[in-house]
Enzyme design. Structure first.
Site, mmCIF file in Angstrom:
data_model
loop_
_atom_site.group_PDB
_atom_site.id
_atom_site.type_symbol
_atom_site.label_atom_id
_atom_site.label_comp_id
_atom_site.label_asym_id
_atom_site.label_seq_id
_atom_site.Cartn_x
_atom_site.Cartn_y
_atom_site.Cartn_z
ATOM 1 N N ASP A 9 -67.413 64.139 -40.946
ATOM 2 C CA ASP A 9 -67.609 64.235 -42.388
ATOM 3 C C ASP A 9 -69.107 64.146 -42.674
ATOM 4 O O ASP A 9 -69.763 63.167 -42.320
ATOM 5 C CB ASP A 9 -66.854 63.075 -43.056
ATOM 6 C CG ASP A 9 -66.936 63.138 -44.573
ATOM 7 O OD1 ASP A 9 -67.305 64.202 -45.099
ATOM 8 O OD2 ASP A 9 -66.635 62.109 -45.211
ATOM 9 N N ASP A 104 -67.360 70.496 -45.673
ATOM 10 C CA ASP A 104 -68.174 69.580 -44.867
ATOM 11 C C ASP A 104 -67.354 68.597 -44.047
ATOM 12 O O ASP A 104 -67.869 67.577 -43.635
ATOM 13 C CB ASP A 104 -69.112 68.791 -45.778
ATOM 14 C CG ASP A 104 -68.361 67.735 -46.569
ATOM 15 O OD1 ASP A 104 -67.258 68.033 -47.056
ATOM 16 O OD2 ASP A 104 -68.860 66.612 -46.663
ATOM 17 N N GLU A 105 -66.098 68.912 -43.822
ATOM 18 C CA GLU A 105 -65.227 67.900 -43.243
ATOM 19 C C GLU A 105 -64.147 68.558 -42.407
ATOM 20 O O GLU A 105 -63.595 69.571 -42.809
ATOM 21 C CB GLU A 105 -64.595 67.155 -44.417
ATOM 22 C CG GLU A 105 -63.976 65.846 -44.084
ATOM 23 C CD GLU A 105 -63.340 65.206 -45.314
ATOM 24 O OE1 GLU A 105 -63.840 65.414 -46.445
ATOM 25 O OE2 GLU A 105 -62.332 64.518 -45.130
HETATM 26 MG MG MG Z 1 -68.547 64.466 -46.907
#
Ligand code: MG
Length: 332
Positions: A9, A104-105
């Site tokens: 993350d 983003d993860e």
């Molecule tokens: Mg994040």
């Protein structure tokens, strides 16, 4: 079943990308989202902004009240998508399967490539180092035996964190005395319901399973499982051909009642959906129109179609659905 799963993350992703690209923003409370004079929310904010109590999904006006001197910026999704593609490239090098949760993860199944926990730890640190060296960004990484545990682990030492949870005992040691709110998927409202029923800690969930299930139904069942560290969900890679639906939506800055404008927007959205479908060689067998009105009430209207293969066809069906809806100001 023995899985080794990494959850990665990025830290304050949108804000970190902007601070990387604009050094003058570094060290400042940076809030990415709507502008303070608009309706909307915070998408992401820098850690400096978090010191003012600002967080993702907070109403932008509330953020402004807390930090009038902050720097407010609109998100640049094209830029973040490009960075996300670079991240995927790094992640995929080390994963047997990657499941992207957001730009983003992701969950990475590294069971095969890592062989054991030592291998997974090495992969995690390589990902962190490459993300820093090649992209100038930082991430938090969790390594664990399940998806829930990996997600919990990546949260544990944020930002720029690393943490591992090798087995069910480890997550129970970590979580049992904590507030129910710290359990994955427990939001403010669920926590409130549990607290009101005298269920405060993860231990209380473990000891009052019946009551939790009575209170929360299906979600309660899930919580009683993860309270004991049980979660055998697999990492499911995203494959376009598995998509059950393709959708596009648009939120207006102001409520819109103008039919002509609304139909224009429907046409644009139809074009986008068609574009995406064509890219994957797909066609539609049903059309759904979703509308959010000014009072935040949602409706959806659907119909089956024989086959829908062009933007015009999508648009015509969508307009038919739209015309059956009683008119009032629309937000989305
Ligand atoms: Mg994040």
């Amino acid at each position: 079943m023995n899985q080794i799963i990494i959850h990665v993350d990025m830290d304050a992703f949108y804000a970190s990308v902007e601070m990387r690209d604009h050094p003058s923003l570094r060290g400042k409370p940076l809030i990415i989202g709507s502008m303070p004079n608009e309706r909307g929310v915070v998408a992401t904010c820098s850690y400096e902004a978090r010191k003012y109590g600002i967080h993702s999904a907070m109403n932008i006006k509330e953020a402004y009240r807390r930090c009038p001197n902050g720097i407010y910026m609109r998100p640049d999704f094209d830029k973040y998508k490009a960075v996300s593609a670079q991240l995927h490239e790094i992640w995929n090098t080390y994963a047997d399967a990657s499941e992207y949760i957001a730009l983003d993860e992701a969950y990475l199944d590294v069971t095969g490539k890592a062989k054991n926990f030592d291998g997974a730890r090495e992969i995690a640190h390589t990902i962190k180092r490459r993300t820093h060296d090649e992209l100038g960004l930082s991430c938090s990484v969790g390594v664990a035996y399940s998806k829930t545990a990996a997600k919990t682990a990546s949260e544990e030492k944020k930002p720029d964190g690393y943490f591992e949870i090798p087995d069910e005992k480890a997550i129970m040691d970590l979580m049992t005395e904590r507030d129910v709110r710290s359990l994955y998927t427990v939001g403010v409202k669920t926590a409130e319901k549990l607290h009101d029923a005298g269920i405060h800690t993860v231990r209380d969930i473990q000891e009052q399973r019946e009551e939790v299930i009575r209170l929360l139904g299906k979600q309660g069942q899930w919580l009683t499982q993860i309270a004991f560290g049980m979660d055998d969900r697999k990492v499911v890679p995203y494959l376009p051909q598995n998509a059950k639906s393709i959708s596009r939506e648009l939120t207006f800055q102001e409520d819109v009642s103008n039919d002509v404008l609304l139909k224009d927007v429907l046409f644009l959205l139809s074009l986008c959906v068609d574009n995406r479908a064509k890219r994957y060689g797909l066609y539609g067998k049903g059309i759904t129109l979703k509308i959010t009105f000014s009072d935040m009430k949602n409706i959806t209207r659907s119909k089956a179609v024989m086959s829908c293969e062009s933007a015009i066809e999508i648009y015509k069906e969508a307009v038919q659905l739209f015309e059956q809806v009683k008119k009032r100001p629309i937000r989305l």
